[in-house]
Enzyme design. Structure first.
Site, PDB file in Angstrom:
ATOM      1  N   HIS A 168      -6.165   1.908   8.184  1.00 45.12           N
ATOM      2  CA  HIS A 168      -6.055   1.198   6.901  1.00 45.12           C
ATOM      3  C   HIS A 168      -7.201   1.610   5.968  1.00 45.12           C
ATOM      4  O   HIS A 168      -8.052   0.792   5.596  1.00 45.12           O
ATOM      5  CB  HIS A 168      -6.087  -0.305   7.128  1.00 45.12           C
ATOM      6  CG  HIS A 168      -4.951  -1.027   6.470  1.00 45.12           C
ATOM      7  ND1 HIS A 168      -3.623  -0.785   6.774  1.00 45.12           N
ATOM      8  CD2 HIS A 168      -4.931  -1.986   5.500  1.00 45.12           C
ATOM      9  CE1 HIS A 168      -2.854  -1.563   6.048  1.00 45.12           C
ATOM     10  NE2 HIS A 168      -3.616  -2.299   5.254  1.00 45.12           N
ATOM     11  N   ASP A 220      -5.867  -0.964  -0.963  1.00 41.23           N
ATOM     12  CA  ASP A 220      -4.464  -1.188  -1.307  1.00 41.23           C
ATOM     13  C   ASP A 220      -3.767   0.174  -1.283  1.00 41.23           C
ATOM     14  O   ASP A 220      -4.396   1.215  -1.493  1.00 41.23           O
ATOM     15  CB  ASP A 220      -4.348  -1.818  -2.696  1.00 41.23           C
ATOM     16  CG  ASP A 220      -2.941  -2.306  -3.003  1.00 41.23           C
ATOM     17  OD1 ASP A 220      -2.138  -2.430  -2.056  1.00 41.23           O
ATOM     18  OD2 ASP A 220      -2.637  -2.562  -4.192  1.00 41.23           O
ATOM     19  N   GLY A 227       0.331   1.631   2.969  1.00 45.77           N
ATOM     20  CA  GLY A 227       1.696   1.888   3.404  1.00 45.77           C
ATOM     21  C   GLY A 227       2.350   2.995   2.604  1.00 45.77           C
ATOM     22  O   GLY A 227       3.021   3.880   3.163  1.00 45.77           O
ATOM     23  N   VAL A 254       0.910   5.456   0.793  1.00 43.78           N
ATOM     24  CA  VAL A 254       0.303   6.757   1.065  1.00 43.78           C
ATOM     25  C   VAL A 254       0.791   7.289   2.409  1.00 43.78           C
ATOM     26  O   VAL A 254       1.145   8.475   2.537  1.00 43.78           O
ATOM     27  CB  VAL A 254      -1.233   6.656   1.059  1.00 43.78           C
ATOM     28  CG1 VAL A 254      -1.859   7.928   1.621  1.00 43.78           C
ATOM     29  CG2 VAL A 254      -1.744   6.413  -0.368  1.00 43.78           C
TER      30      VAL A 254
END
Length: 350
Positions: free
Chosen positions: A197, A201, A204, A206
């Site tokens: 992660h 933001d 997902g 990317v």
């Protein structure tokens, strides 16, 4: 990185259903060259539609939605210069990132590429893009009652650059070694990147965009013609559950990757089956006008739009569809509702 630490132990024994799904994927891959030679027109149409579906579906998974479909189409076509809302800005950013990857000039895979994709994703917004997270983050689930539970804990912000670099190095090394199926390696890369992660933001989006590029780089190009993101959006609950199931114990090197890999491989197999069905439909002996008539009379919703017919019959041109719709109108079988982009057709009660 964790999934690649002891790869021989982790994925040496492939479950039977995954072996079957990988067989479907490999057979589909082998057919792609044939379709490119025999059905270039169909593939161009499928590629145009898959591009739109992928951008809108991947954005919608993260709650980025432009309600006005006509305006969303104009944004994706690059015909809107003034983006009004944050959703419009992020939709345009995902368009730019995916188009950049699909042009094929993104190599090499490195940390700089991930930062570049993230920068493109948020280039139209006021949010800072193109940098890794500066604070530790959590992935949480929110129930309908508003209760928040922690899904998993990504790596610490201070460790993120190292983990991203190490993941990329290990992935490239394993791909070069050719000891394991490339689709499994791409799936593991996506899993680890989502667990790391690396951004505040956009993780997902990317990851999903980059997954398409990595699959194509490995010779699996079906995502050009069938939107993997749309298939994921249609099975979003299963998608999130598979990810969650494969994150338990990730930090301790005892996670089970197969819930996620099984889901990932099955999505790809579904895409190849869909691709083959659409190609076979285009090559069928029946008249294309007959196929449009059959769809409208027996399969279309009571109220439908041109877009519904296009999606159902990807090898049929718009002029052919219009000829059939006009004929059915004159026969009193359907009648138009609305004008312009919002126009629809309704089957008459008989």
């Amino acid at each position: 990185m964790r999934s690649f630490a002891d790869l021989d132990r982790l994925i040496a024994q492939v479950p039977g259903p995954v072996v079957t799904a990988l067989g479907t994927v490999d057979v589909g891959r082998g057919s792609e060259a044939l379709y490119r030679d025999q059905l270039p027109g169909l593939l161009r149409q499928l590629a145009d539609r898959a591009r739109v579906a992928s951008i809108t579906a991947s954005s919608a998974i993260e709650g980025v939605v432009v309600p006005d479909n006509a305006r969303a189409d104009r944004i994706l076509a690059g015909k809107v210069t003034q983006l009004r809302t944050r959703s419009e800005q992020e939709l345009a950013g995902y368009r730019d990132a995916q188009d950049y990857l699909f042009q094929g000039s993104w190599r090499p895979l490195n940390s700089g590429l991930l930062l570049h994709l993230h920068k493109m994703l948020f280039a139209h917004t006021a949010a800072p893009g193109g940098r890794f997270k500066t604070e530790d983050n959590l992935v949480v689930d929110r129930s309908s009652s508003g209760e928040v539970t922690v899904g998993f804990r990504p790596v610490r912000a201070s460790d993120t650059p190292f983990y991203v670099s190490e993941l990329i190095d290990r992935y490239l090394r394993e791909m070069s070694a050719q000891r394991h199926h490339p689709v499994l390696l791409v799936g593991l890369f996506a899993l680890d990147l989502l667990v790391i992660h690396p951004f505040e933001d956009g993780n997902g989006r990317v990851t999903r965009a980059l997954t398409n590029a990595l699959l194509m780089d490995a010779g699996y190009t079906v995502s050009r013609y069938v939107s993997l993101e749309q298939l994921i959006a249609e099975t979003a609950d299963t998608y999130y559950q598979a990810l969650l199931d494969s994150t338990h114990g990730w930090h301790e090197d005892r996670a089970d990757p197969w819930p996620w890999l099984s889901y990932f491989v099955n999505v790809l197999a579904t895409a190849y089956r869909t691709f083959a069905q659409r190609a076979a439909s285009d090559r069928s002996d029946g008249s294309k006008q007959d196929r449009v008539r059959e769809y409208v009379l027996n399969h279309a919703p009571a109220v439908f739009r041109m877009a519904d017919v296009r999606t159902a019959l990807p090898g049929v041109s718009d002029p052919t569809i219009r000829v059939v719709l006009d004929r059915l109108r004159r026969e009193g079988i359907i009648h138009p509702e609305g004008l312009g982009r919002s126009a629809a057709w309704r089957r008459s009660s008989r």
